[in-house]
Enzyme design. Structure first.
Site, PDB file in Angstrom:
ATOM      1  CG  MET A  26      -1.916  -1.173   1.161  1.00  0.00           C
ATOM      2  SD  MET A  26      -3.455  -0.899   2.059  1.00  0.00           S
ATOM      3  CE  MET A  26      -2.854  -0.627   3.700  1.00  0.00           C
ATOM      4  CB  ALA A  31      14.045  -1.131   6.109  1.00  0.00           C
ATOM      5  CG  HIS A  33       7.006  -2.017   2.387  1.00  0.00           C
ATOM      6  ND1 HIS A  33       6.874  -0.933   3.230  1.00  0.00           N
ATOM      7  CD2 HIS A  33       5.781  -2.606   2.356  1.00  0.00           C
ATOM      8  CE1 HIS A  33       5.625  -0.855   3.667  1.00  0.00           C
ATOM      9  NE2 HIS A  33       4.957  -1.856   3.163  1.00  0.00           N
ATOM     10  CG  LEU A 173      13.749  -5.778   8.368  1.00  0.00           C
ATOM     11  CD1 LEU A 173      13.759  -7.194   7.812  1.00  0.00           C
ATOM     12  CD2 LEU A 173      14.138  -4.794   7.290  1.00  0.00           C
ATOM     13  CB  SER A 182       4.126  -0.743  11.033  1.00  0.00           C
ATOM     14  OG  SER A 182       2.843  -0.281  10.680  1.00  0.00           O
ATOM     15  CB  SER A 183       2.993   2.354   6.598  1.00  0.00           C
ATOM     16  OG  SER A 183       3.696   1.648   5.603  1.00  0.00           O
ATOM     17  NE  ARG A 184      -2.952   1.429   9.741  1.00  0.00           N
ATOM     18  CZ  ARG A 184      -3.288   0.446   8.892  1.00  0.00           C
ATOM     19  NH1 ARG A 184      -2.617  -0.685   8.896  1.00  0.00           N
ATOM     20  NH2 ARG A 184      -4.287   0.608   8.044  1.00  0.00           N
TER      21      ARG A 184
HETATM   22  O1  PAF Z   1      -0.250  -5.709   3.451  1.00  0.00           O
HETATM   23  C1  PAF Z   1      -0.650  -4.780   2.707  1.00  0.00           C
HETATM   24  O2  PAF Z   1       0.047  -3.807   2.469  1.00  0.00           O
HETATM   25  C2  PAF Z   1      -2.031  -4.880   2.069  1.00  0.00           C
HETATM   26  O3  PAF Z   1      -2.938  -5.479   2.938  1.00  0.00           O
HETATM   27  C3  PAF Z   1      -2.019  -5.592   0.707  1.00  0.00           C
HETATM   28  C4  PAF Z   1      -1.589  -7.041   0.827  1.00  0.00           C
HETATM   29  C5  PAF Z   1      -1.096  -4.858  -0.247  1.00  0.00           C
HETATM   30  C6  PAF Z   1      -3.427  -5.590   0.105  1.00  0.00           C
HETATM   31  O4  PAF Z   1      -3.917  -4.305  -0.039  1.00  0.00           O
END
Ligand code: PAF
Length: 281
Positions: A26, A31, A33, A173, A182-184
């Site tokens: 999303m 890091a 990702h 990670l 986490s992005s959050r």
């Molecule tokens: O984990 C995520 O970032 C989302 O849930 C995903 C798998 C890209 C689906 O929108």
């Protein structure tokens, strides 16, 4: 690295590709990702990442509107990591007509753990992931284990619909103090950020007690919930499960996973730790 925004462009860019490795995201990449992209590079080529904030998986009052959209920075990171192609559709491209067909996730999974607090979330995830798999047609797709229940839902989706791809899970990670990336995390105030690693510490304490021979799982999770509540968290759940099925563990469970979700202020954090209670002893 090519960046495309439509299904038509994506199809043209992937014409003839049979070994595609896919990393759905999303965006607002960190890091964790990039570790998924690194794993994907070892599994197939081209490596395709998608960036799409999926409205179907956010409930009313959740953070869909404020979820950070950082496409240019994300593309820079993906290019540096060696990603070959980015698919970044907008909502109208992913859902040109209202998405009235959806993946039905069985209640036992859909309403369990995070699903109990986020009604419809896993159906929204499974539906967009199925659409993305159909668009990208990867041979392998890579997901983080931080979203442990999501990974289970996606493995079940692939198995149940005979989708012709492998699913690869990558370890979480962590920041130097143990906080899962986490992005959050970006929503946290400075004080909350200092406190946030406590969730991981409580889960680790449960795992350590079990590895030391403790078997009163209910008492262990209750203690963790109490510690978090006392420190000002609002706990959604702390649970111990069979890591292979996410069912309540039995004597036959070879791997366990302790999962937690809790709020610090207006930020909901999740984390988990999986381990082999006997093999690790
Ligand atoms: O984990 C995520 O970032 C989302 O849930 C995903 C798998 C890209 C689906 O929108």
């Amino acid at each position: 690295m090519q960046v495309v925004h439509t299904a038509t462009e994506l199809r043209a860019a992937l014409a003839g590709a049979t070994e595609t490795a896919f990393v759905p995201t999303m965006g607002n990449l960190h890091a964790g990702h990039i570790a998924l992209v690194e794993r994907a590079k070892r599994l197939g080529r081209p490596v395709v990442a998608s960036i799409f904030v999926n409205p179907l998986q956010f409930g009313a009052g959740e953070d869909f509107e404020r979820y950070p959209r950082t496409l240019a920075a994300d593309c820079g990171k993906l290019e540096a990591a060696g990603c070959d192609l980015v698919f970044a559709p907008d909502v109208a491209e992913m859902y040109p007509v209202p998405q009235t067909y959806a993946v039905h996730v069985p209640e036992a999974m859909a309403n369990d753990l995070c699903g109990a607090f986020r009604p419809g979330h896993f159906s929204g995830v499974a539906t967009v992931v199925l659409k993305l798999f159909n668009l990208v047609q990867p041979r392998v797709a890579v997901f983080g284990k931080k979203d442990f229940q999501q990974l289970q839902v996606i493995r079940d989706l692939v198995r149940q619909f005979n989708l012709p791809l492998d699913i690869e899970g990558v370890d979480t990670l962590r920041e130097a103090d143990g906080l899962a990336m986490s992005s959050r995390n970006g929503y946290l105030s400075a004080a909350e950020r200092m406190q946030a690693p406590q969730l991981q510490r409580e889960l680790a304490a449960i795992a350590a007690a079990i590895l030391a021979g403790e078997r009163d799982f209910a008492a262990l999770t209750a203690t963790a919930r109490r510690h978090l509540n006392m420190a000002g968290w609002r706990v959604d759940y702390v649970e111990l499960r069979d890591a292979a099925t996410l069912a309540v563990p039995t004597a036959d469970s070879r791997r366990l996973v302790v999962l937690g979700a809790a709020w610090l202020g207006s930020t909901r954090l999740i984390d988990n730790l999986d381990f082999a209670p006997d093999a690790d002893r």
